[in-house]
Design an enzyme around this catalytic site. Sequence first.
Site, PDB file in Angstrom:
ATOM      1  N   HIS A   1       0.853  -1.194   0.000  1.00  0.00           N
ATOM      2  CA  HIS A   1       0.000   0.000   0.000  1.00  0.00           C
ATOM      3  C   HIS A   1       0.880   1.232   0.000  1.00  0.00           C
ATOM      4  CE1 HIS A   1      -3.205   2.806   1.078  1.00  0.00           C
ATOM      5  NE2 HIS A   1      -4.019   1.856   0.690  1.00  0.00           N
TER       6      HIS A   1
ATOM      7  N   ASP B   1      -7.886  -5.383  -0.135  1.00  0.00           N
ATOM      8  CA  ASP B   1      -8.343  -6.292  -1.208  1.00  0.00           C
ATOM      9  C   ASP B   1      -7.946  -7.736  -0.986  1.00  0.00           C
ATOM     10  OD1 ASP B   1      -7.583  -3.469  -2.963  1.00  0.00           O
ATOM     11  OD2 ASP B   1      -9.573  -4.369  -3.089  1.00  0.00           O
TER      12      ASP B   1
HETATM   13  C1  SDX Z   1      -6.236  -0.087  -3.032  1.00  0.00           C
HETATM   14  O1  SDX Z   1      -4.354   4.393  -2.154  1.00  0.00           O
HETATM   15  C2  SDX Z   1      -5.346   3.823  -1.569  1.00  0.00           C
HETATM   16  O2  SDX Z   1      -5.779   4.215  -0.493  1.00  0.00           O
HETATM   17  C3  SDX Z   1      -5.941   2.631  -2.296  1.00  0.00           C
HETATM   18  C4  SDX Z   1      -6.969   1.804  -1.517  1.00  0.00           C
HETATM   19  C5  SDX Z   1      -8.250   2.566  -1.299  1.00  0.00           C
HETATM   20  O3  SDX Z   1      -8.972   2.206  -0.356  1.00  0.00           O
HETATM   21  O4  SDX Z   1      -8.583   3.449  -2.125  1.00  0.00           O
HETATM   22  O5  SDX Z   1      -6.422   1.399  -0.285  1.00  0.00           O
HETATM   23  C6  SDX Z   1      -7.367   0.557  -2.313  1.00  0.00           C
HETATM   24  O6  SDX Z   1      -6.008   0.228  -4.170  1.00  0.00           O
HETATM   25  C7  SDX Z   1      -5.363  -1.052  -2.281  1.00  0.00           C
HETATM   26  C8  SDX Z   1      -4.168  -1.579  -3.150  1.00  0.00           C
HETATM   27  C9  SDX Z   1      -4.680  -2.677  -4.064  1.00  0.00           C
HETATM   28  N1  SDX Z   1      -3.622  -3.053  -5.022  1.00  0.00           N
HETATM   29  C10 SDX Z   1      -2.971  -4.218  -4.906  1.00  0.00           C
HETATM   30  O7  SDX Z   1      -3.140  -5.049  -4.022  1.00  0.00           O
HETATM   31  C11 SDX Z   1      -1.975  -4.479  -6.042  1.00  0.00           C
HETATM   32  C12 SDX Z   1      -0.646  -4.968  -5.471  1.00  0.00           C
HETATM   33  N2  SDX Z   1      -0.023  -3.853  -4.760  1.00  0.00           N
HETATM   34  C13 SDX Z   1       0.872  -3.015  -5.448  1.00  0.00           C
HETATM   35  O8  SDX Z   1       0.849  -2.952  -6.804  1.00  0.00           O
HETATM   36  C14 SDX Z   1       1.404  -1.818  -4.678  1.00  0.00           C
HETATM   37  O9  SDX Z   1       1.688  -2.229  -3.426  1.00  0.00           O
HETATM   38  C15 SDX Z   1       0.524  -0.578  -4.644  1.00  0.00           C
HETATM   39  C16 SDX Z   1       0.101  -0.156  -5.998  1.00  0.00           C
HETATM   40  C17 SDX Z   1      -0.665  -0.809  -3.787  1.00  0.00           C
HETATM   41  C18 SDX Z   1       1.362   0.540  -4.026  1.00  0.00           C
HETATM   42  O10 SDX Z   1       2.409   0.775  -4.882  1.00  0.00           O
HETATM   43  P1  SDX Z   1       3.565   1.831  -4.545  1.00  0.00           P
HETATM   44  O11 SDX Z   1       3.306   2.540  -3.272  1.00  0.00           O
HETATM   45  O12 SDX Z   1       3.785   2.649  -5.766  1.00  0.00           O
HETATM   46  O13 SDX Z   1       4.773   0.894  -4.247  1.00  0.00           O
HETATM   47  P2  SDX Z   1       6.004   0.760  -5.215  1.00  0.00           P
HETATM   48  O14 SDX Z   1       5.520   0.340  -6.560  1.00  0.00           O
HETATM   49  O15 SDX Z   1       6.826   2.003  -5.082  1.00  0.00           O
HETATM   50  O16 SDX Z   1       6.780  -0.496  -4.580  1.00  0.00           O
HETATM   51  C19 SDX Z   1       7.805  -0.309  -3.622  1.00  0.00           C
HETATM   52  C20 SDX Z   1       8.554  -1.631  -3.633  1.00  0.00           C
HETATM   53  C21 SDX Z   1       8.965  -2.089  -5.039  1.00  0.00           C
HETATM   54  O17 SDX Z   1      10.069  -2.941  -4.885  1.00  0.00           O
HETATM   55  P3  SDX Z   1      11.557  -2.338  -5.303  1.00  0.00           P
HETATM   56  O18 SDX Z   1      11.426  -1.833  -6.715  1.00  0.00           O
HETATM   57  O19 SDX Z   1      11.839  -1.244  -4.291  1.00  0.00           O
HETATM   58  O20 SDX Z   1      12.480  -3.522  -5.184  1.00  0.00           O
HETATM   59  O21 SDX Z   1       7.698  -2.667  -3.145  1.00  0.00           O
HETATM   60  C22 SDX Z   1       7.482  -3.616  -4.166  1.00  0.00           C
HETATM   61  C23 SDX Z   1       7.825  -2.951  -5.486  1.00  0.00           C
HETATM   62  O22 SDX Z   1       8.190  -3.926  -6.445  1.00  0.00           O
HETATM   63  N3  SDX Z   1       6.065  -3.957  -4.106  1.00  0.00           N
HETATM   64  C24 SDX Z   1       5.610  -5.201  -4.156  1.00  0.00           C
HETATM   65  C25 SDX Z   1       4.221  -5.085  -4.017  1.00  0.00           C
HETATM   66  N4  SDX Z   1       3.882  -3.791  -3.894  1.00  0.00           N
HETATM   67  C26 SDX Z   1       5.039  -3.093  -3.955  1.00  0.00           C
HETATM   68  N5  SDX Z   1       6.251  -6.382  -4.318  1.00  0.00           N
HETATM   69  C27 SDX Z   1       5.453  -7.485  -4.317  1.00  0.00           C
HETATM   70  N6  SDX Z   1       4.105  -7.455  -4.170  1.00  0.00           N
HETATM   71  C28 SDX Z   1       3.461  -6.287  -4.031  1.00  0.00           C
HETATM   72  N7  SDX Z   1       2.139  -6.256  -3.880  1.00  0.00           N
END
Ligand code: SDX
Length: 427
Positions: A304, A361
């Site tokens: 998140h 989710d």
């Molecule tokens: C919702 O914003 C809100 O409030 C949203 C929400 C709401 O109520 O409106 O809470 C609802 O959208 C919840 C999120 C649902 N999405 C998912 O479950 C999809 C999986 N999650 C991700 O794609 C991710 O965690 C996000 C999109 C939720 C957040 O992305 P960020 O903050 O941009 O994180 P990032 O891409 O900068 O990642 C930071 C690091 C990266 O690794 P490095 O490049 O540093 O090595 O964390 C890793 C990412 O690869 N990472 C994950 C991951 N999420 C981030 N690695 C594995 N699995 C994941 N889910």
Amino acid sequence: MADKATLTYNGKTYELPVVVGTENEAAIDIQHLRAESGLITLDDGYANTGSCISNITFIDGEQGILRYRGYPIEELAEYSTFVETAYLLITGELPNARQLAEFKALLNEHQFIHENMRHHFEGFPADAPPMAILSAMLNTLGCFEPAVARPSDEPNFLASAARLLSKVRAIAAASYRKSMGLPINYPRFDLSYTANFWHLMFCMPNAPCEPDPDIVRALDMIFILHADHEQNCSTSTVRMVASSQANLYASVAAGVCALWGPLHGGANMAVIEMLEGIRARGESVPAFVAKVKDAHARLMGFGHRVYKNFDPRAKIIKQACDRVLSRLGIRDPLLDIAMELEEVALRDPYFIERKLYPNVDFYSGIIMRAAKIPLSMFPVLFAIGRMPGWIANWREVHLNPKARIYRPRQVYNGPTKRPYTMLAARG
Ligand code: SDX
């Protein structure tokens, strides 16, 4: 806490005011930065940028705190209803008995969609994505409904809000019924908001049908937990569209499109598809997690932007899963896989280092499956739940006396000036 920040650039020092909110969050106010220094700021994904001052929802991502208008999500999930929570988000206060009764009456009064709207559903292919239909039909709704009352005129604005809240439920259910070749149901005046949604979705006109109270309570809690979440992607989209003075229907229709993405509201569907894939392949959870890490892929339902601790909503839903499934006498193997996945990931340094925890989710789909909600409708239920938050944010933009159109700057990195080349000379 200091009320100013200083910035030194090219030998000059600039003093920037610091804004502090009621929960002691501090922000550097850069409204005059460019005029004074020629500088803008750059923040890809807005992870460090506040787009507004808002009074609606507070999140502390480090502590795993979520409050709607100051009320903790745990207490609202336990004691409130979605209708009451919607009233709270839109007006800023919990309703008293008279206000709640009046709001329920408004929802009942406006629960039918215009008969001519029903024909529009016939134009969509049976396999049309429900979020595409929802977004299109919300704009269509705006063509059939009277203008939204002025946000400052609370009683009449509340009627406009009730109209949208009541009809979004009917549109969602109608899109499902049409996709199944089933007759579109009419709502019932004797059912609660969420019981009526279940009735609209699943009851048949030629057979007695009473929504199961345990399913209704579980879905109502799902709606409460999704009702708002400060400046997430889709709510920011609603505010962006609202800032151009576009109408409420156009703004929430845009919010639906932003919510649709698998990184946002589409994640609840993606989680179930992920769990079903693990089960279908007979894959061990540790092997799957290793694959995710090796591919630097996303574990859906994890992570998140704001929560770097547990998403409090995920905790609440996880606790509800056992209760709802045992009441309904359901054993869902996907729940076992989800719980093992959470356990393995939370022990793994890869996820710990990145502060990745289950989000709203991760478990919500388990409850929606138990409620017989079809997978393709999961993001639509997220949108129904989020509707009061979008309405409240739209209203807040319009009530801001200093409201301005949202128009971010950029850093240009394309070609510098070059002369036009005639076609013949382009080789
Ligand atoms: C919702 O914003 C809100 O409030 C949203 C929400 C709401 O109520 O409106 O809470 C609802 O959208 C919840 C999120 C649902 N999405 C998912 O479950 C999809 C999986 N999650 C991700 O794609 C991710 O965690 C996000 C999109 C939720 C957040 O992305 P960020 O903050 O941009 O994180 P990032 O891409 O900068 O990642 C930071 C690091 C990266 O690794 P490095 O490049 O540093 O090595 O964390 C890793 C990412 O690869 N990472 C994950 C991951 N999420 C981030 N690695 C594995 N699995 C994941 N889910």
